[in-house]
Each structure stands twice: as structure tokens, then as C-alpha cells.
Write a protein that holds these residues in place. Sequence first.
Motif, short mmCIF file in Angstrom:
data_model
loop_
_atom_site.label_atom_id
_atom_site.label_comp_id
_atom_site.label_asym_id
_atom_site.label_seq_id
_atom_site.Cartn_x
_atom_site.Cartn_y
_atom_site.Cartn_z
N TYR A 196 0.66 -1.20 0.25
CA TYR A 196 0.17 -0.04 -0.18
C TYR A 196 0.61 1.23 0.53
N ALA A 197 0.69 2.30 -0.96
CA ALA A 197 1.23 3.23 -1.43
C ALA A 197 2.57 3.39 -1.22
N LYS A 198 2.83 2.09 -1.78
CA LYS A 198 4.96 1.83 -2.15
C LYS A 198 4.45 1.91 -3.65
N THR A 199 6.23 2.27 -4.18
CA THR A 199 6.08 2.39 -5.66
C THR A 199 7.45 1.83 -6.36
N LYS A 200 7.73 1.83 -7.28
CA LYS A 200 8.63 1.58 -8.26
C LYS A 200 9.10 2.54 -8.80
N PRO A 201 10.07 3.03 -9.66
CA PRO A 201 10.57 3.65 -10.69
C PRO A 201 9.45 3.11 -11.82
N GLU A 202 9.09 1.89 -12.41
CA GLU A 202 8.72 1.33 -13.38
C GLU A 202 7.19 1.74 -13.13
N LEU A 233 6.38 5.01 -11.80
CA LEU A 233 6.30 6.08 -12.24
C LEU A 233 6.45 6.69 -13.15
N LEU A 234 7.14 5.27 -13.95
CA LEU A 234 7.09 6.73 -15.40
C LEU A 234 6.04 5.71 -15.93
N PHE A 235 5.80 5.08 -15.87
CA PHE A 235 4.45 4.89 -16.55
C PHE A 235 3.23 5.70 -16.85
N ILE A 236 3.46 6.42 -14.99
CA ILE A 236 2.37 7.02 -14.40
C ILE A 236 2.53 8.74 -15.42
N GLN A 237 3.51 9.07 -15.72
CA GLN A 237 4.60 10.02 -15.69
C GLN A 237 3.94 10.24 -17.58
N ASP A 238 4.46 9.01 -18.36
CA ASP A 238 3.93 8.71 -19.57
C ASP A 238 2.33 8.96 -19.51
N PHE A 239 2.23 7.85 -19.16
CA PHE A 239 0.45 7.90 -19.69
C PHE A 239 -0.62 9.36 -19.33
N VAL A 240 -0.11 10.37 -17.76
CA VAL A 240 -0.35 11.59 -17.61
C VAL A 240 0.14 12.31 -18.95
#
Length: 294
Positions: A227-233, A235-242
Motif C-alpha cells: 500500500y502506497a509503495k511505488t517503483k520506478p517503472e 512512476l515512469l508509466f504514470i508520467q507517460d500516461f498522464v
Amino acid sequence: MALDFGFHSPVEELHLPLLKEKNIRLSVKRDDMIHPFISGNKWRKLKYILKNAQEQQKQTLVTFGGAWSNHLLATACAGAKFGFETHGFVRGEEVQNPVLSLCKVFGMELHFVSREAYLDKPRLFEQHFDAKQVVFIDEGGYSSEAVQGCAEIMDELPQDYEHLFVGCGTGATVAGVSVGIAKHQKQTQLHGVPVLKGGDFIRHEISALGVDPAPIQLHTEYHFGGYAKTKPELLLFIQDFVSGTGILLEPTYTGKVFYAVFDLIRKGYFREGDHILILHTGGLTGFLGMYQKF
Ligand SMILES: *Cc1c(COP(=O)(O)O)cnc(C)c1O
């Protein structure tokens, strides 16, 4: 006051190169657009709780959450809009952050409690409030009223979809959608993406709400550490999608759900021509707790 916003959240189809390449259609039910703070599934889950409270002439709502809880904020704002006093028990030592400040400005009284005390929510409630006059709302709005409210999502869809994806914290939202699918006798395959580690526990939570978890396909491998943990991939996906769509996601819930769908598309999980719907469950203020990652 009528418990309604007077419109249905829109469904938006995405047009991205990967979808064309794989011959997949992908649309998003924009429950994030219902309200900026009474957001997404948190409104769906509160609706019938508030309706019952109005009918029983109860004027105070008491609920529970972590320091970045979308549910606390939704309850605070809904209380202000629909005429309830609100109290929120917050897990952990006293802190300040933008979400808690928003809760306060909407008039919620905050009570910070230790993690041990927080475990026994009914006890905290009984110690401070009179159940005859005050409504107890569980963490995340988890309740049978939540199931009833989330089932209504299926009343609003303009067409049929082969697949429908929903993020899971407590599982109440996906349980409600499952009830809606059964009610409309749709063939849609429902998928749940748990954002917590060990997401199989969701089946138990769904059963406890009186809903059969068997028809729900769970994808438990997209929690990114918990929960509420992230990984670089992620964050990269979110950056790309948004940046490619103009639709905001945050890393705690919606980022993981959308990542799961795109990962499954890339892996050839779906049939050519399938139309997938993702429920955007809102909760975008969660981004404020993670902004330093971007
Ligand atoms: C709370 C929340 C969920 C989880 O919903 P459950 O009904 O608890 O499974 C999913 N997405 C967002 C954005 C949320 O805030």
C-alpha cells in the motif's frame, strides 16, 4: 438536500498507439470527475450512508482513516455540502498535510489516535459518541451501503464492454460493481486489481459484504511492494500516461490499476477487438503526498 450531483460521470475512449497496434479498445469511466474532493468511488460509497443518516435524522458523521485518506476528505466535504457535522479519527501521531488541512477547512474535527487504539474502531466510536445520534462510517466507507452505491455505476454505462477493471483497497467498490453486472445480466468480465500486498484477502472482504467473489478475476501482482509503495517503472508509466492523455493518475490506486491493464495488453492477455473499461476511482489528492517523486 438531494444527494445527487445531477449528472453521470462521462466515459472517455482513449486513442493510443499501443491500442491500435494490438487492436484493443480502451475507455475510462471518469468517476474522478464527479467532484474534486467527494471523489470517485468515495462518493459512490457514501451516498446511501448519507441517505440513511438523513432519513434517521442523524446530524453527525464519524469516520476513520490514515493521514492521506481520500475517504476522510470525501466525508469532510460531503458533510459540509449536505449538512452534517463530521469527525475523523486519524491513525498515528499528529501531523499536518494538505489533505488534513482540506478536511479541517471543510469543517471536520480531527482526532489523532495511536495505531493501537485505531485498531478497535467500534470502541473509539463508543467512547466518544452516542450511536443513537451519530453515524459510524468504517474506514474507506466499507459497508453494504457502499455496495449499493457502487452497483449504480452499471446503470450509467452507454454500451457493453468485454472487460471492466476496478482497483481494490477494501474490495467494497468491486463488490458493488459485481452486483451491478449481475443485476443487468451483463457478460462483462470483472477484474479487480488489489493495491495492497497479498491481495487475495480481498475475496474474504467481498464475501463479508454478502457478494460472491468467484466471478471476479483478481490480479494480485500489481501492488508494487504494498500500500502506497511505488517503483520506478510505476512512476515512469504514470508520467507517460498522464502526459499522453491529460488524465491524471496517482501512484497509490489508479496508477497501479492502469499499469496493470497496459501490462496485460502488452502481454497479449486480451482478444483482438475486445473493449476494456477502466473505472477511474478518483482520489487525485493522493498525488499531493507523492509529488516529490515526480
Ligand atoms: C479508496 C480507493 C479505492 C479502493 O476502494 P475499495 O472500495 O476500498 O476497494 C480505489 N481507488 C481510489 C482512488 C480510492 O480512493
